[in-house]
Design a protein around this motif. Structure first.
Motif, mmCIF file in Angstrom:
data_model
loop_
_atom_site.group_PDB
_atom_site.id
_atom_site.type_symbol
_atom_site.label_atom_id
_atom_site.label_comp_id
_atom_site.label_asym_id
_atom_site.label_seq_id
_atom_site.Cartn_x
_atom_site.Cartn_y
_atom_site.Cartn_z
ATOM 1 N N ARG A 121 0.834 -1.210 0.000
ATOM 2 C CA ARG A 121 0.000 0.000 0.000
ATOM 3 C C ARG A 121 0.867 1.259 0.000
ATOM 4 O O ARG A 121 0.487 2.275 -0.566
ATOM 5 N N GLN A 122 2.036 1.200 0.640
ATOM 6 C CA GLN A 122 2.941 2.345 0.620
ATOM 7 C C GLN A 122 3.490 2.583 -0.782
ATOM 8 O O GLN A 122 3.605 3.730 -1.224
ATOM 9 N N PRO A 125 -0.366 2.903 -3.701
ATOM 10 C CA PRO A 125 -1.596 3.282 -2.995
ATOM 11 C C PRO A 125 -2.852 3.270 -3.859
ATOM 12 O O PRO A 125 -3.961 3.225 -3.329
ATOM 13 N N ASN A 126 -2.695 3.308 -5.185
ATOM 14 C CA ASN A 126 -3.859 3.355 -6.068
ATOM 15 C C ASN A 126 -4.263 1.996 -6.618
ATOM 16 O O ASN A 126 -5.150 1.906 -7.464
#
Length: 306
Positions: A121-122, A125-126
């Motif tokens: 996710r880091q 994130p999209n």
């Protein structure tokens, strides 16, 4: 509609504001665009002919018509949208946007999954990760049917079972088995125990129907220790196994990741000597070209190397 003509129309129409001039200067615009002025004039004329309206009045000086002002706003919006589309396409090509469906189980949830999710996710994130909790009998089939993109699975379940030869996998996690005892068990306060110490104990096992690989591994470990486990109860989910041990129905032999589950009434003890090893692999279709999948696999590998 020709995007180059639109871009040059917008550039010309906005130039006077950019350089602080009173009038629109087509010569300056052509110079900054590094094209001949007659060619720029021709492009504007072609755009007007395509639209059927005049965008500029030419005399006494070059200026936007009312139609040109309206068209300028719409052209700017369209060009901004085109840039967003280009960016989205580039991000998709790099695996930076989209979705990935991941099959998970209890063991990976208690071990690698939290760090994997955080790092992924880091970095991306999209990208929308869709996590599906699956039992072994459905996970592989869903992977073959393209219902999921990638699956965490017990290594034992992936050997000699891919009839279509469309899957590939790699081991990403290895961990020993540990004894799980009722908190008041006589050996609960020993720092280490031997598996043969429990030859006469009642055992609670993960269900053979739901997690056959782990069930088989535990039985084989007991047999190598010199006894057949006295199985009094089986359960599908690890928290249920822990609850039954806490209720003193028996002891259990489970992967070490279970120690991440804080359950009152149980004690975890390491086995002396060489403990049986539980292995988790990540599997995917060989023909899946997804860049998102590739990024996800690389994140998992990075987490494993930590």
């Amino acid at each position: 509609m020709n995007l180059e003509r639109l871009e040059r129309f917008v550039f010309l129409a906005k130039l006077k504001n950019d350089v602080g001039q009173k009038d629109i200067n087509i010569s300056r615009a052509a110079e900054q665009l590094h094209i001949p002025q007659p060619y720029l004039s021709k492009q504007i004329k072609q755009l007007e002919e395509e639209l059927g309206v005049e965008l500029f009045v030419r005399k006494p000086r070059l200026a936007l018509t009312p139609y040109g002002k309206v068209f300028l706003r719409e052209a700017q919006n369209l060009l901004e949208q085109v840039q967003r589309i280009k960016l989205s396409a580039q991000q998709a090509g790099h695996g930076e946007i989209g979705r990935l469906t991941v099959g998970i189980n209890t063991s990976i949830s208690n071990s690698l999954l939290p760090d994997t999710l955080r790092v992924f996710r880091q970095k991306f994130p999209n990208v929308h990760l869709v996590l599906q909790e699956l039992l072994h009998e459905e996970s592989r089939q869903r992977l073959q049917d393209r219902a999921i993109d990638v699956d965490f699975e017990n290594l034992y379940n992936l050997q000699d079972v891919d009839d279509q030869h469309c899957l590939t996998y790699e081991v990403v996690h290895r961990e020993p088995l540990v004894m799980v005892l009722p908190i008041d068990h006589p050996l609960a306060h020993s720092s280490q125990v031997q598996l043969q110490d429990f030859a006469n104990e009642a055992f609670v096992l993960p269900s053979h129907n739901s997690v056959p690989a782990l069930h088989t591994l535990i039985r084989m470990a007991c047999m190598e220790a010199g006894f057949q486990p006295n199985v009094v109860q089986e359960a599908v989910w690890m928290p249920t196994v822990l609850a039954l041990v806490a209720g003193e129905l028996g002891v259990a032999l489970l992967p070490a990741n279970v120690m991440n589950l804080q359950r009152r009434g149980v004690a975890y003890r390491k086995l002396q000597g060489q403990s049986p090893v539980f292995q988790i692999a990540i599997a995917w279709r060989r023909d899946n070209p997804s860049k998102i999948l590739s990024n996800f696999l690389n994140v998992v590998r990075a987490v494993v190397r930590r």
